[in-house]
Motif scaffolding. Structure first.
Motif, PDB file in Angstrom:
ATOM      1  N   LEU A 232       0.857  -1.177   0.000  1.00  0.00           N
ATOM      2  CA  LEU A 232       0.000   0.000   0.000  1.00  0.00           C
ATOM      3  C   LEU A 232       0.892   1.225   0.000  1.00  0.00           C
ATOM      4  CD1 LEU A 232      -2.527  -1.102   2.766  1.00  0.00           C
ATOM      5  CD2 LEU A 232      -3.105  -0.806   0.346  1.00  0.00           C
ATOM      6  N   VAL A 233       0.471   2.297  -0.689  1.00  0.00           N
ATOM      7  CA  VAL A 233       1.225   3.547  -0.718  1.00  0.00           C
ATOM      8  C   VAL A 233       0.307   4.662  -0.223  1.00  0.00           C
ATOM      9  CG1 VAL A 233       2.554   5.169  -2.103  1.00  0.00           C
ATOM     10  CG2 VAL A 233       2.578   2.724  -2.677  1.00  0.00           C
ATOM     11  N   LEU A 234       0.696   5.314   0.893  1.00  0.00           N
ATOM     12  CA  LEU A 234      -0.074   6.405   1.472  1.00  0.00           C
ATOM     13  C   LEU A 234       0.677   7.708   1.211  1.00  0.00           C
ATOM     14  CD1 LEU A 234      -0.807   3.739   3.110  1.00  0.00           C
ATOM     15  CD2 LEU A 234      -1.593   5.266   4.908  1.00  0.00           C
ATOM     16  N   THR A 235      -0.013   8.683   0.601  1.00  0.00           N
ATOM     17  CA  THR A 235       0.603   9.960   0.243  1.00  0.00           C
ATOM     18  C   THR A 235      -0.030  11.074   1.067  1.00  0.00           C
ATOM     19  OG1 THR A 235       0.985   9.162  -2.015  1.00  0.00           O
ATOM     20  CG2 THR A 235       1.130  11.550  -1.643  1.00  0.00           C
ATOM     21  N   PHE A 236       0.802  12.058   1.509  1.00  0.00           N
ATOM     22  CA  PHE A 236       0.318  13.167   2.348  1.00  0.00           C
ATOM     23  C   PHE A 236       0.505  14.484   1.600  1.00  0.00           C
ATOM     24  CE2 PHE A 236       2.337   9.811   4.858  1.00  0.00           C
ATOM     25  CZ  PHE A 236       1.257   9.344   5.573  1.00  0.00           C
ATOM     26  N   ARG A 260      -3.681 -12.478   7.491  1.00  0.00           N
ATOM     27  CA  ARG A 260      -3.449 -11.191   8.159  1.00  0.00           C
ATOM     28  C   ARG A 260      -1.953 -10.858   8.096  1.00  0.00           C
ATOM     29  NH1 ARG A 260      -6.362 -15.376   9.676  1.00  0.00           N
ATOM     30  NH2 ARG A 260      -5.024 -15.668  11.488  1.00  0.00           N
ATOM     31  N   PRO A 261      -1.596  -9.577   7.921  1.00  0.00           N
ATOM     32  CA  PRO A 261      -0.171  -9.213   7.888  1.00  0.00           C
ATOM     33  C   PRO A 261       0.515  -9.512   9.226  1.00  0.00           C
ATOM     34  CG  PRO A 261      -1.513  -7.451   6.985  1.00  0.00           C
ATOM     35  CD  PRO A 261      -2.460  -8.427   7.620  1.00  0.00           C
ATOM     36  N   GLN A 262       1.652 -10.155   9.139  1.00  0.00           N
ATOM     37  CA  GLN A 262       2.460 -10.422  10.327  1.00  0.00           C
ATOM     38  C   GLN A 262       3.603  -9.412  10.454  1.00  0.00           C
ATOM     39  OE1 GLN A 262       4.589 -14.120  10.218  1.00  0.00           O
ATOM     40  NE2 GLN A 262       5.063 -14.112  12.396  1.00  0.00           N
ATOM     41  N   LYS A 263       4.140  -9.001   9.308  1.00  0.00           N
ATOM     42  CA  LYS A 263       5.239  -8.034   9.309  1.00  0.00           C
ATOM     43  C   LYS A 263       5.063  -7.092   8.125  1.00  0.00           C
ATOM     44  CE  LYS A 263       9.308  -9.337  10.570  1.00  0.00           C
ATOM     45  NZ  LYS A 263      10.668  -9.964  10.617  1.00  0.00           N
ATOM     46  N   LEU A 264       5.252  -5.775   8.431  1.00  0.00           N
ATOM     47  CA  LEU A 264       5.219  -4.752   7.398  1.00  0.00           C
ATOM     48  C   LEU A 264       6.597  -4.121   7.281  1.00  0.00           C
ATOM     49  CD1 LEU A 264       1.843  -2.929   8.239  1.00  0.00           C
ATOM     50  CD2 LEU A 264       2.235  -4.711   6.512  1.00  0.00           C
ATOM     51  N   HIS A 265       7.038  -3.919   6.052  1.00  0.00           N
ATOM     52  CA  HIS A 265       8.295  -3.227   5.776  1.00  0.00           C
ATOM     53  C   HIS A 265       7.938  -1.852   5.221  1.00  0.00           C
ATOM     54  CE1 HIS A 265      12.455  -2.531   4.683  1.00  0.00           C
ATOM     55  NE2 HIS A 265      12.115  -2.317   3.404  1.00  0.00           N
ATOM     56  N   GLU A 299       5.406   3.653   1.873  1.00  0.00           N
ATOM     57  CA  GLU A 299       4.977   2.376   1.274  1.00  0.00           C
ATOM     58  C   GLU A 299       4.944   1.320   2.378  1.00  0.00           C
ATOM     59  OE1 GLU A 299       7.622   1.318  -1.851  1.00  0.00           O
ATOM     60  OE2 GLU A 299       7.479   3.271  -2.852  1.00  0.00           O
ATOM     61  N   LEU A 300       3.849   0.571   2.453  1.00  0.00           N
ATOM     62  CA  LEU A 300       3.684  -0.501   3.434  1.00  0.00           C
ATOM     63  C   LEU A 300       3.708  -1.830   2.685  1.00  0.00           C
ATOM     64  CD1 LEU A 300       2.286   2.103   4.734  1.00  0.00           C
ATOM     65  CD2 LEU A 300       1.069   0.489   6.181  1.00  0.00           C
ATOM     66  N   HIS A 301       4.836  -2.544   2.753  1.00  0.00           N
ATOM     67  CA  HIS A 301       4.994  -3.833   2.071  1.00  0.00           C
ATOM     68  C   HIS A 301       4.658  -4.956   3.054  1.00  0.00           C
ATOM     69  CE1 HIS A 301       7.138  -2.259  -1.551  1.00  0.00           C
ATOM     70  NE2 HIS A 301       7.439  -1.273  -0.691  1.00  0.00           N
ATOM     71  N   VAL A 302       3.716  -5.846   2.668  1.00  0.00           N
ATOM     72  CA  VAL A 302       3.343  -6.997   3.497  1.00  0.00           C
ATOM     73  C   VAL A 302       4.327  -8.116   3.186  1.00  0.00           C
ATOM     74  CG1 VAL A 302       1.522  -8.612   4.124  1.00  0.00           C
ATOM     75  CG2 VAL A 302       0.928  -6.293   3.391  1.00  0.00           C
ATOM     76  N   VAL A 303       5.314  -8.331   4.089  1.00  0.00           N
ATOM     77  CA  VAL A 303       6.396  -9.293   3.816  1.00  0.00           C
ATOM     78  C   VAL A 303       6.215 -10.611   4.561  1.00  0.00           C
ATOM     79  CG1 VAL A 303       8.044  -7.472   3.269  1.00  0.00           C
ATOM     80  CG2 VAL A 303       7.809  -8.227   5.630  1.00  0.00           C
ATOM     81  N   ALA A 304       5.263 -10.698   5.480  1.00  0.00           N
ATOM     82  CA  ALA A 304       5.001 -11.960   6.187  1.00  0.00           C
ATOM     83  C   ALA A 304       3.539 -11.969   6.610  1.00  0.00           C
ATOM     84  CB  ALA A 304       5.918 -12.116   7.398  1.00  0.00           C
ATOM     85  N   LEU A 305       2.953 -13.192   6.706  1.00  0.00           N
ATOM     86  CA  LEU A 305       1.515 -13.334   6.956  1.00  0.00           C
ATOM     87  C   LEU A 305       1.228 -14.228   8.148  1.00  0.00           C
ATOM     88  CD1 LEU A 305       0.267 -13.925   3.289  1.00  0.00           C
ATOM     89  CD2 LEU A 305       0.133 -11.788   4.590  1.00  0.00           C
ATOM     90  N   HIS A 306       0.124 -13.923   8.842  1.00  0.00           N
ATOM     91  CA  HIS A 306      -0.540 -14.879   9.726  1.00  0.00           C
ATOM     92  C   HIS A 306      -1.524 -15.637   8.834  1.00  0.00           C
ATOM     93  CE1 HIS A 306       1.102 -13.195  13.407  1.00  0.00           C
ATOM     94  NE2 HIS A 306       0.710 -11.981  13.033  1.00  0.00           N
ATOM     95  N   ARG A 307      -1.288 -16.934   8.588  1.00  0.00           N
ATOM     96  CA  ARG A 307      -2.030 -17.692   7.584  1.00  0.00           C
ATOM     97  C   ARG A 307      -3.445 -18.034   8.029  1.00  0.00           C
ATOM     98  NH1 ARG A 307       0.102 -17.659   2.400  1.00  0.00           N
ATOM     99  NH2 ARG A 307       2.377 -17.450   2.622  1.00  0.00           N
ATOM    100  N   SER A 308      -4.365 -18.034   7.055  1.00  0.00           N
ATOM    101  CA  SER A 308      -5.757 -18.435   7.260  1.00  0.00           C
ATOM    102  C   SER A 308      -5.980 -19.819   6.662  1.00  0.00           C
ATOM    103  CB  SER A 308      -6.699 -17.431   6.591  1.00  0.00           C
ATOM    104  OG  SER A 308      -8.017 -17.930   6.568  1.00  0.00           O
ATOM    105  N   LEU A 309      -6.854 -20.617   7.273  1.00  0.00           N
ATOM    106  CA  LEU A 309      -7.186 -21.946   6.754  1.00  0.00           C
ATOM    107  C   LEU A 309      -8.432 -21.907   5.883  1.00  0.00           C
ATOM    108  CD1 LEU A 309      -6.566 -24.077   9.986  1.00  0.00           C
ATOM    109  CD2 LEU A 309      -4.997 -23.643   8.078  1.00  0.00           C
ATOM    110  N   GLN A 310      -9.039 -20.709   5.740  1.00  0.00           N
ATOM    111  CA  GLN A 310     -10.310 -20.613   5.025  1.00  0.00           C
ATOM    112  C   GLN A 310     -10.208 -19.850   3.708  1.00  0.00           C
ATOM    113  OE1 GLN A 310     -13.280 -18.980   7.648  1.00  0.00           O
ATOM    114  NE2 GLN A 310     -12.672 -20.279   9.361  1.00  0.00           N
ATOM    115  N   GLY A 311      -9.239 -18.951   3.557  1.00  0.00           N
ATOM    116  CA  GLY A 311      -9.164 -18.143   2.342  1.00  0.00           C
ATOM    117  C   GLY A 311      -7.734 -17.919   1.913  1.00  0.00           C
TER     118      GLY A 311
END
Length: 326
Positions: A232-236, A260-265, A299-311
């Motif tokens: 995601l990119v957030l601009t101000f 779900r995101p576990q780690k953001l860079h 910039e918010l890079h999703v580099v690791a996840l909390h895994r889901s068993l449904q989606g």
């Protein structure tokens, strides 16, 4: 010539103060009646005149004059076990009763003396007198008592007025709250929300666009495929210094239905970066941000996840950003 205020022991020749009863070195009594005749030198080669022996009269001791109040004890003094008088550490016998000080107890030195040693008395030149201090101890004590009583009366009067006069009580409370807030502002960092003017993403599912992460609603969310790294990119509209964020991950109504995101860079427009770890909970979590001073976008890079068993999608419900108040 004998020094003024000094007595000389006739047995060992030690000098002591005039008010001393016994020699501090040999313990001999110093206060005998009568005066000793001055010794005159005899010329060499002549014989002294024969003097008829006179009847010797045994000297009489004067009664010991014990002061009504003993002098104050000073740190390091040797306390006589017989009469309780404090003697300077150099004495071997008590100056009042002549008792031995070999087993005498020593007056303890206060702990603070180790760090602040006693000041040495100023040595005066011959013929000068020490300057008298203004006021006396009793006068100072009287002034201290008056001051303490005045303060106590003022406190009591203020308490009565505070309890019985509502306008005064309200004014005091208002001032106290204002002072508390000022102090809190000094020691506690205050934060202000920062709203992005534009939010984009590398990918987004229909009806779950990137702008939904900053709409201040927890029942909406951004989602995209979790098969690859998303960002995601957030601009101000100005340069910011982000210090704190509140993040809600996943889909609030159905938390386990997406990754779900576990780690953001985080990558700021200034080129600096920061890594952020998130806990796998449906509630809002507050995290600290660093290295963002002067940035106009992040910039918010999703580099690791909390895994889901449904989606297979990754989702973020809300991101709120804050900067320190200037």
């Amino acid at each position: 010539m004998m020094e003024t205020g000094i007595v000389i022991c006739g047995q060992c020749g030690e000098r002591g103060l005039a008010d001393t009863q016994f020699c501090g070195v040999c313990g001999a009594f110093l206060k005998w009646d009568g005066e000793q005749a001055d010794e005159k030198p005899v010329p060499q080669g002549t014989q002294p005149d024969v003097v008829q022996p006179a009847e010797q009269r045994a000297p009489q001791r004067q009664g010991l004059q014990v002061p009504d109040e003993p002098p104050p004890l000073n740190p390091g003094d040797l306390i006589c076990g017989n009469c309780g008088l404090g003697n300077v550490p150099s004495r071997k016998f008590c100056g009042r009763c002549g008792a031995s000080l070999a087993q005498a107890e020593t007056v303890a030195v206060p702990w603070w003396r180790r760090f602040f040693p006693a000041r040495k008395a100023k040595e005066l030149e011959a013929g000068t007198r020490p300057r008298r201090r203004r006021g006396s101890g009793e006068a100072r004590r009287r002034v201290g008592r008056v001051v303490r009583r005045t303060i106590a009366v003022a406190v009591v009067v203020a308490g009565v007025l505070y309890a019985t006069v509502p306008p005064l009580r309200s004014a005091v409370n208002t001032q106290a709250v204002g002072l508390k807030n000022e102090v809190a502002g000094i020691f506690v960092t205050q934060y202000a929300p920062v709203r992005p003017t534009k939010v984009i993403a590398t990918a987004a599912n229909p009806d779950h666009g990137a702008n939904l992460v900053s709409d201040n609603a927890s029942n909406t969310y951004w989602s995209a495929s979790g098969d690859r790294e998303q960002a995601l990119v957030l601009t101000f509209d100005r340069a910011v210094d982000l210090r704190k964020a509140i993040v809600r991950i996943g889909i609030g109504a159905d938390f386990q239905s997406a990754h779900r995101p576990q780690k953001l860079h985080l990558v700021y427009s200034t080129g600096k970066t920061y890594d952020l770890s998130l806990v796998d909970i449906p509630d809002a979590q507050e995290v600290t941000l660093e290295n963002s001073a002067g940035s106009t976008s992040v910039e918010l890079h999703v580099v690791a996840l909390h895994r889901s068993l449904q989606g297979n999608d990754v989702a973020i419900s809300e991101i709120e950003l804050f900067e320190a108040k200037s």
